[in-house]
Design a protein around this motif. Structure first.
Motif, PDB file in Angstrom:
ATOM      1  N   ASN A  90       0.827  -1.207   0.000  1.00  0.00           N
ATOM      2  CA  ASN A  90       0.000   0.000   0.000  1.00  0.00           C
ATOM      3  C   ASN A  90       0.861   1.256   0.000  1.00  0.00           C
ATOM      4  N   ALA A  91       1.899   1.247   0.859  1.00  0.00           N
ATOM      5  CA  ALA A  91       2.773   2.410   0.968  1.00  0.00           C
ATOM      6  C   ALA A  91       3.591   2.613  -0.303  1.00  0.00           C
ATOM      7  N   ASP A  92       4.090   1.532  -0.866  1.00  0.00           N
ATOM      8  CA  ASP A  92       4.861   1.623  -2.110  1.00  0.00           C
ATOM      9  C   ASP A  92       4.001   2.222  -3.216  1.00  0.00           C
ATOM     10  N   PHE A  93       2.770   1.738  -3.344  1.00  0.00           N
ATOM     11  CA  PHE A  93       1.842   2.240  -4.364  1.00  0.00           C
ATOM     12  C   PHE A  93       1.553   3.726  -4.142  1.00  0.00           C
ATOM     13  N   ALA A  94       1.261   4.100  -2.894  1.00  0.00           N
ATOM     14  CA  ALA A  94       0.877   5.478  -2.601  1.00  0.00           C
ATOM     15  C   ALA A  94       2.041   6.444  -2.787  1.00  0.00           C
ATOM     16  N   MET A  95       3.253   6.031  -2.380  1.00  0.00           N
ATOM     17  CA  MET A  95       4.401   6.920  -2.545  1.00  0.00           C
ATOM     18  C   MET A  95       4.688   7.152  -4.015  1.00  0.00           C
ATOM     19  N   ARG A  96       4.624   6.099  -4.812  1.00  0.00           N
ATOM     20  CA  ARG A  96       4.887   6.246  -6.256  1.00  0.00           C
ATOM     21  C   ARG A  96       3.798   7.088  -6.922  1.00  0.00           C
ATOM     22  N   LEU A  97       2.557   6.986  -6.439  1.00  0.00           N
ATOM     23  CA  LEU A  97       1.478   7.809  -6.977  1.00  0.00           C
ATOM     24  C   LEU A  97       1.709   9.281  -6.606  1.00  0.00           C
ATOM     25  N   ALA A  98       2.156   9.531  -5.381  1.00  0.00           N
ATOM     26  CA  ALA A  98       2.456  10.906  -4.963  1.00  0.00           C
ATOM     27  C   ALA A  98       3.589  11.487  -5.806  1.00  0.00           C
ATOM     28  N   VAL A  99       4.607  10.688  -6.098  1.00  0.00           N
ATOM     29  CA  VAL A  99       5.717  11.130  -6.944  1.00  0.00           C
ATOM     30  C   VAL A  99       5.210  11.478  -8.340  1.00  0.00           C
ATOM     31  N   GLN A 100       4.362  10.628  -8.873  1.00  0.00           N
ATOM     32  CA  GLN A 100       3.803  10.858 -10.216  1.00  0.00           C
ATOM     33  C   GLN A 100       3.044  12.184 -10.249  1.00  0.00           C
ATOM     34  N   LYS A 101       2.271  12.445  -9.227  1.00  0.00           N
ATOM     35  CA  LYS A 101       1.497  13.687  -9.170  1.00  0.00           C
ATOM     36  C   LYS A 101       2.411  14.898  -9.002  1.00  0.00           C
ATOM     37  N   ALA A 102       3.468  14.740  -8.206  1.00  0.00           N
ATOM     38  CA  ALA A 102       4.411  15.842  -8.021  1.00  0.00           C
ATOM     39  C   ALA A 102       5.114  16.186  -9.330  1.00  0.00           C
ATOM     40  N   LYS A 103       5.443  15.179 -10.116  1.00  0.00           N
ATOM     41  CA  LYS A 103       6.104  15.415 -11.395  1.00  0.00           C
ATOM     42  C   LYS A 103       5.189  16.186 -12.351  1.00  0.00           C
ATOM     43  N   SER A 104       3.879  16.027 -12.155  1.00  0.00           N
ATOM     44  CA  SER A 104       2.919  16.686 -13.026  1.00  0.00           C
ATOM     45  C   SER A 104       2.458  18.033 -12.474  1.00  0.00           C
ATOM     46  N   ALA A 105       2.174  18.065 -11.166  1.00  0.00           N
ATOM     47  CA  ALA A 105       1.577  19.258 -10.560  1.00  0.00           C
ATOM     48  C   ALA A 105       2.526  20.034  -9.659  1.00  0.00           C
ATOM     49  N   GLY A 106       3.748  19.514  -9.455  1.00  0.00           N
ATOM     50  CA  GLY A 106       4.685  20.177  -8.559  1.00  0.00           C
ATOM     51  C   GLY A 106       4.649  19.624  -7.150  1.00  0.00           C
ATOM     52  N   HIS A 117       0.714  -2.239   9.375  1.00  0.00           N
ATOM     53  CA  HIS A 117       2.113  -1.873   9.596  1.00  0.00           C
ATOM     54  C   HIS A 117       2.865  -1.913   8.278  1.00  0.00           C
ATOM     55  N   PHE A 118       3.654  -0.847   7.999  1.00  0.00           N
ATOM     56  CA  PHE A 118       4.347  -0.795   6.696  1.00  0.00           C
ATOM     57  C   PHE A 118       5.861  -0.833   6.811  1.00  0.00           C
ATOM     58  N   GLY A 119       6.388  -1.143   7.983  1.00  0.00           N
ATOM     59  CA  GLY A 119       7.833  -1.233   8.148  1.00  0.00           C
ATOM     60  C   GLY A 119       8.436   0.117   8.460  1.00  0.00           C
ATOM     61  N   ALA A 120       9.587   0.400   7.871  1.00  0.00           N
ATOM     62  CA  ALA A 120      10.311   1.644   8.130  1.00  0.00           C
ATOM     63  C   ALA A 120       9.873   2.729   7.153  1.00  0.00           C
ATOM     64  N   ALA A 121       9.459   3.873   7.690  1.00  0.00           N
ATOM     65  CA  ALA A 121       8.978   4.968   6.840  1.00  0.00           C
ATOM     66  C   ALA A 121      10.062   5.466   5.899  1.00  0.00           C
ATOM     67  N   GLY A 122      11.322   5.415   6.335  1.00  0.00           N
ATOM     68  CA  GLY A 122      12.412   5.908   5.514  1.00  0.00           C
ATOM     69  C   GLY A 122      12.555   5.183   4.183  1.00  0.00           C
ATOM     70  N   HIS A 123      12.132   3.921   4.139  1.00  0.00           N
ATOM     71  CA  HIS A 123      12.213   3.166   2.881  1.00  0.00           C
ATOM     72  C   HIS A 123      11.403   3.853   1.795  1.00  0.00           C
ATOM     73  N   ILE A 127      12.197   6.173  -1.956  1.00  0.00           N
ATOM     74  CA  ILE A 127      11.561   6.023  -3.273  1.00  0.00           C
ATOM     75  C   ILE A 127      11.408   7.400  -3.916  1.00  0.00           C
ATOM     76  N   ALA A 128      11.056   8.393  -3.110  1.00  0.00           N
ATOM     77  CA  ALA A 128      10.890   9.750  -3.628  1.00  0.00           C
ATOM     78  C   ALA A 128      12.220  10.315  -4.112  1.00  0.00           C
ATOM     79  N   THR A 129      13.269  10.181  -3.304  1.00  0.00           N
ATOM     80  CA  THR A 129      14.556  10.760  -3.702  1.00  0.00           C
ATOM     81  C   THR A 129      15.130  10.063  -4.931  1.00  0.00           C
ATOM     82  N   ALA A 130      14.848   8.766  -5.077  1.00  0.00           N
ATOM     83  CA  ALA A 130      15.310   8.055  -6.274  1.00  0.00           C
ATOM     84  C   ALA A 130      14.675   8.624  -7.535  1.00  0.00           C
ATOM     85  N   ALA A 131      13.491   9.249  -7.369  1.00  0.00           N
ATOM     86  CA  ALA A 131      12.810   9.874  -8.501  1.00  0.00           C
ATOM     87  C   ALA A 131      13.136  11.358  -8.609  1.00  0.00           C
TER      88      ALA A 131
END
Length: 363
Positions: A90-106, A117-123, A127-131
């Motif tokens: 869920n977190a992986d999907f949502a973070m990548r969706l947020a990145v996609q929107k940021a690339k389009s809308a800022g 539970h999604f593990g470590a938030a830093g992971h 994903i964001a910094t890699a993009a």
């Protein structure tokens, strides 16, 4: 304690998740997040979480077949239902969706409800910094364990926060913290290793500090009073800020998304109800504010200055957020992930119960 190669740990997690019925792609995403967490030295949120996830499954709290579903979608925002699956996919999907929107809308902001539970938030921040964008993550928690300053009963979870920003020459700046003095699962790691915990991490119902890790686990997970102290400690001079930070995270992660607040929801729960954990993900494209590369160049300069600060001990150079985890990852990639005997025993038993192949050793 044996050191196990990361790929072997990854296969072990993947085998168990698939034996439990998780789809191959979702299991791969989850195993990746868990083994990366172990590689960075955050042993509380990696392989050792299989024990807790098994209990979720046994209690009917998980739907390992569910996929994240977008409920509301706008140019810069979205709301996702996690379907009561583990939080990693869920977190992986949502973070990548947020990145996609940021690339389009800022800027992009995605909330998730009905997750776990999604593990470590830093992971997910990485994903964001890699993009090439800034990432900001918060999450509510399933376990109510934080005792408010001057209080005796826990009312909030560990409620983590992560923030990461990309540089050019340097590693990304990655801050990953809990709003409690320590995550409850770190107490579990001390218990698995038979080690006492530092004073000030956990207090009993009378507010007395506890150092016996086994006793601390009882207080956190079994008893109504006592728990983990807020970030800053139990005293009003610092702890009230950690408690306020935890409440802020709860508001962003759960109140905003429609996920649960434990003290209200827990008394109404029946066996098999999912935890309904909430997450919040935000991505910011620096190019929405500055010419391309300007932010990263200035961040490099800032990191350089921070690292160049004269250390109090020449043998211990000053580090920037994210450095310790990155350095530990390099060590563990080369030397393996340490697995204490108690954890190895638990994993063997989980494999026996699930029918998964045991992978942590060749015997």
């Amino acid at each position: 304690m044996r050191a196990v190669p990361a790929e072997r740990v990854r296969r072990q997690i993947l085998n168990v998740l698939q034996a439990w019925g998780m789809a191959e792609d979702l299991a791969a995403t989850t195993a990746e997040a868990m083994v990366e967490t172990d590689l960075m030295g955050i042993d509380s949120h990696g392989l050792s979480m299989l024990m807790m996830y098994e209990s979720f499954r046994k209690n009917g709290q998980l739907d390992l077949t569910a996929r994240p579903k977008v409920l509301l979608d706008a140019p810069a925002t979205a709301l996702v239902d996690g379907g009561a699956n583990l939080g990693h996919p869920n977190a992986d999907f949502a973070m990548r969706l947020a990145v996609q929107k940021a690339k389009s809308a800022g800027i992009g902001a995605v909330g998730v409800r009905n997750s776990h539970h999604f593990g470590a938030a830093g992971h997910y921040a990485r994903i964001a910094t890699a993009a090439g964008v800034i990432g900001f993550i918060t999450s509510s928690a399933r376990t109510v364990l934080m005792v408010p300053t001057r209080g005796t009963l826990p009312l909030l979870g560990a409620n983590p926060i992560a923030f990461a920003a990309p540089a050019l020459r340097n590693r990304p700046f990655v801050l990953d913290i809990s709003s409690t003095t320590v995550a409850a699962n770190k107490v579990k790691v001390y218990d698995l290793n038979g080690k006492p915990i530092p004073g000030g991490w956990v207090v009993d119902e009378a507010g007395r500090p506890i150092t016996d890790s086994a006793r601390a686990m009882e207080i956190i997970f079994q008893e109504p009073g006592g728990g983990v102290t807020p970030l800053g400690g139990a005293e009003v001079t610092g702890g009230h800020k950690g408690y306020g930070l935890g409440a802020m995270v709860q508001i962003l992660s759960a109140t905003l998304t429609g996920a649960a607040f434990g003290p209200i929801r827990n008394p109404q729960r029946v066996p098999g109800d999912p935890d309904d954990v909430g997450h919040f993900f935000m991505a910011i494209d620096p190019r929405a504010f500055r010419p391309e590369g300007g932010f990263e160049e200035d961040l490099d300069a800032m990191i350089d200055v921070l690292r160049a600060t004269r250390p109090a001990d020449p043998a211990k150079p000053v580090k920037v957020a994210g450095d310790p985890e990155a350095e530990e990852r390099e060590r563990r990639l080369a030397q393996g992930i340490p697995v204490p005997p108690a954890l190895e025993k638990h994993v063997r038993e989980i494999c026996a119960r699930s029918g998964a192949r045991y992978e942590l050793s060749e015997d």
